[in-house]
Design a protein around this motif. Structure first.
Motif: not given
Length: 568
Positions: A182-196
Motif C-alpha cells: 500500500r502507498e499509505a495506511w489509514r489511521s487506526w481511528e479512520e479504519a475502525v470508524l468505517e467498519v462501525q
C-alpha cells in the motif's frame, strides 16, 4: 453488545478471517487464535495464536471483550490493553498500549516465512492454502524464524512498542497469490470508524422485532453480517456461511432461510443466496449438498424447498422481476424433474430420500427401518415447487408447460394422500416394500405446508398433533421427535432438539392451515428461547439450552423472520 469468543467468532462481512477462543487439542494450546475459514472441511483453521507480552517478554493474562466491530483485550491494568479490528476483507489491524503482541504460527508441511521488505514478513501457509503478510506500522518487530531444510520450523512474530512510546501497531493481510504494497495506511481511528459505520447500516436494515428481543436481534444481525464471505473459488456469488466456527460451508437448504431474511432490505444479496446453488447445478438437475470456496460435495443433497422459498420471497419484494424468473425457471425445472427421474426407484410416482441427510433431518426416526425412504414432506415440497413452476411458466407465456406442471402437481397430491395417510396420520415408509417407519418424528407434520389443499380432517389431525403439549409442543417450541417417543434424546440432533428450519416450516404451515394463533404462539416461544440462549445450531427442547455450533446463520435468520412476522 458483547459476545463470548468461545461461542461466537469475531469476524466481519466479506472475509474468510475470524478470531476465536479455542480449547486445547492435540494440535494446539488453549487460547485466542486468528483463523481462516477457507476450504471448509469442518476444521477451525487456526493460523496464529495471539498473546500479550510485558516489557520482559512475559505473557500477560487478559480478558477478551468482543463487540461486532472491535475486539479489545483488557489486562488487570487499565492502560495496558490491545485492540483488534478486521478493517477489510483481507486485513486485520492490531493496536496495543503498554504491551506487546505475539503471533505464533504453527508450521507444518512446507510452511515458511521470510522478510519481503523492510518491516513486512510473508508467511506462506501450505496448510491453509493462502499467505499472510505481517507489516509493522508503529513500534518494533522481532521475528523468530529458524530454517529446517524445507520449511520454517517455527514462526513467531513479536510486535512491541518502540522505546519511549507505549503504542505498537501492525497489520496482518491475507492473500492467495501476490501482495501489493500500500502507498499509505489509514489511521487506526479512520479504519475502525468505517467498519462501525458499515455494521450500523447492516443492523439498521435488519428485520425489526419486539423491543423485548433486541438483544437477540443484535446478535442475529451480527452473526449474519459476519458470516458473509466473498465470491471466490467455487463461490460464484457473495455467500453467507452457516457459521464461522466449524460449519464453514453453505448447505443447499440452509441458504434458503438466509435468503428469506434478506429479501426485504437486501434483495440483491438475497437473490445471490438463493441462486448460488443453481450456478453449480449438475447437468442432471442435481444441486450440490454443500459448497465452500474450495469444493462441492455431491454425496448427498437436500430437500427441494426452493419453490416454497421463492414463492415466499416473491410475496415480500418487488425486486424479483421477469428477468429473475427467466433466470430461475430452467434450473428450478431441472431440479424438480431430477427427483421424479432419479429418485423414484420403484416407479410409483412418489420420489424418495436415499439417506436421512437428503431430507435435511439426518438421523430422523423416519429412517429407522432402512433406506431408501418415501416421506410425505418430500412430496409436499415438490407439490409446492411444481405449483410455483406452473405460475412462473404462465407469467413467461409458456402456456403448455404451465398446464403440464399443474397436472403433475394435482397427480402428485392425489398420490401423496393415498400413499402416506394411514390410520389418521402421515407415515414414512421404505421405498419398494412400503414398510412403515417407526418413531414419532415432527418431519411427518411438514405436509401441513400444503394448507387448504389438504382435506379438512387431515388438517384437523395435524393441528391437533402440533397443539399437543405432551407430544411435540414444549415451552420452547416443537421438538423434532415426540418427547414421549422411546427415541427422544435431548441432544439427539433430529431426534428431539428444536431446530430453526423445522420451526419456520411448521409455523408457516400452521398459518397456511388457518391457525395463526398457534403459529404466533410457537414463534413467540421459539424467539424467547433464542433471545435467552443465543443462535445455536439446535436446542434442548425442554431446557432451551443451545447445542452444537453456537453461532448459526439460519437460526439467526429464522429468529429475525419469526420475530418480525408473527409477534408483537
Amino acid at each position: 453488545m458483547n459476545f463470548n469468543l468461545n461461542e461466537v467468532p469475531f469476524s466481519r462481512r466479506g472475509t474468510f478471517l475470524a478470531i476465536s477462543e479455542l480449547p486445547e487439542s492435540d494440535v494446539r494450546a488453549e487460547g485466542l487464535y486468528l483463523r481462516t475459514v477457507r476450504g471448509g472441511d469442518d476444521k477451525f483453521g487456526e493460523a496464529f495464536q495471539i498473546e500479550l507480552l510485558d516489557e520482559n517478554n512475559q505473557y500477560i493474562p487478559y480478558e477478551a471483550k468482543a463487540e461486532p466491530t472491535l475486539l479489545r483485550l483488557n489486562t488487570d491494568t487499565e492502560n495496558i490493553y490491545a485492540e483488534i479490528c478486521i478493517t477489510d476483507g483481507r486485513t486485520v489491524r492490531f493496536k496495543s498500549r503498554g504491551c506487546g503482541i505475539r503471533l505464533a504460527f504453527r508450521t507444518s508441511a512446507y510452511d515458511y516465512a521470510y522478510e519481503h521488505t523492510a518491516g513486512s514478513w510473508e508467511v506462506n501457509s501450505f496448510t491453509h492454502e493462502c499467505r499472510f503478510m505481517l507489516t509493522r506500522l508503529t513500534g518494533a518487530l522481532r521475528m523468530e524464524v529458524p530454517w529446517d531444510k524445507i520449511k520454517s520450523s517455527r514462526i513467531v512474530a513479536e510486535f512491541v512498542p518502540e522505546a519511549g512510546t507505549e503504542i505498537a501497531e501492525f497489520a496482518v493481510e491475507e492473500f492467495r497469490t501476490v501482495w501489493e504494497q500500500r502507498e499509505a495506511w489509514r489511521s487506526w481511528e479512520e479504519a475502525v470508524l468505517e467498519v462501525q459505520q458499515e455494521y450500523d447500516q447492516w443492523l439498521g436494515a435488519s428485520l425489526t422485532v419486539p423491543e423485548r428481543w433486541q438483544d437477540g436481534r443484535e446478535l442475529a444481525a451480527y452473526i449474519t453480517w459476519s458470516c458473509l464471505v466473498p465470491a471466490e473459488g467455487c463461490l460464484t456469488r457473495p455467500a453467507m456461511y452457516m457459521s464461522k466456527n466449524w460449519m464453514t460451508n453453505i448447505w443447499s437448504w440452509d441458504h434458503c432461510f438466509n435468503a428469506m431474511a434478506l429479501v426485504r432490505h437486501h434483495p440483491e444479496l438475497a437473490w445471490d443466496q438463493f441462486m448460488i446453488f443453481f450456478d453449480r447445478q449438475d447437468e442432471s438437475g442435481l444441486i450440490p449438498d454443500f459448497i465452500n470456496d474450495k469444493y462441492e460435495l455431491w454425496n448427498c443433497n437436500k430437500p427441494p424447498i426452493h419453490g416454497w422459498t421463492l414463492a415466499w420471497m416473491m410475496q415480500r419484494t418487488d425486486y424479483i422481476k421477469e428477468s429473475h424468473l427467466r433466470e430461475v425457471y430452467g434450473p428450478l425445472s431441472k431440479w424438480t424433474n431430477w427427483w421424479f427421474h432419479y429418485r423414484d426407484n420403484d416407479k410409483d410416482g412418489i420420489p424418495q430420500y436415499n439417506h436421512g441427510n437428503d431430507s435435511g433431518w439426518d438421523n430422523s426416526t423416519a429412517f429407522n427401518n432402512g433406506i431408501p425412504v418415501e416421506s410425505p414432506d418430500l412430496a409436499a415440497f415438490l407439490i409446492l415447487q411444481i405449483e410455483l413452476l406452473a405460475e412462473i411458466a404462465g407469467l413467461l407465456g409458456l402456456t403448455d408447460e404451465s398446464t403440464a406442471w399443474r397436472r403433475l402437481g394435482e397427480e402428485t397430491l392425489e398420490k401423496m394422500l393415498r400413499h402416506f395417510w394411514k390410520d389418521g396420520r402421515f407415515t414414512a415408509c421404505r421405498s419398494g416394500t412400503h414398510e412403515a417407519s417407526d418413531g414419532d418424528s415432527l418431519l411427518l407434520f411438514v405436509p401441513i405446508l400444503l394448507g387448504k389443499r389438504l382435506p379438512e380432517p387431515i388438517l384437523r389431525a395435524l393441528l391437533d398433533g402440533l397443539r399437543d403439549e405432551s407430544r411435540f409442543l414444549t415451552p420452547n417450541g416443537w421438538a423434532t421427535e415426540s418427547v414421549k417417543s422411546p427415541y427422544y434424546t435431548p441432544d439427539g440432533y433430529w431426534r428431539g432438539p428444536i431446530w430453526a428450519p423445522s420451526t419456520m416450516l411448521l409455523v408457516e404451515g400452521v398459518a397456511a392451515a388457518g391457525d395463526v394463533e398457534l403459529a404466533s404462539e410457537v414463534a413467540r416461544r421459539f424467539c424467547n428461547m433464542l433471545n435467552k440462549s443465543g443462535m445455536a445450531e439446535n436446542f434442548d427442547a425442554l431446557t432451551g439450552q443451545g447445542l452444537r455450533d453456537r453461532a448459526f446463520t439460519w437460526t439467526s435468520s429464522v429468529f429475525l423472520i419469526l420475530g418480525h412476522e408473527y409477534t408483537t
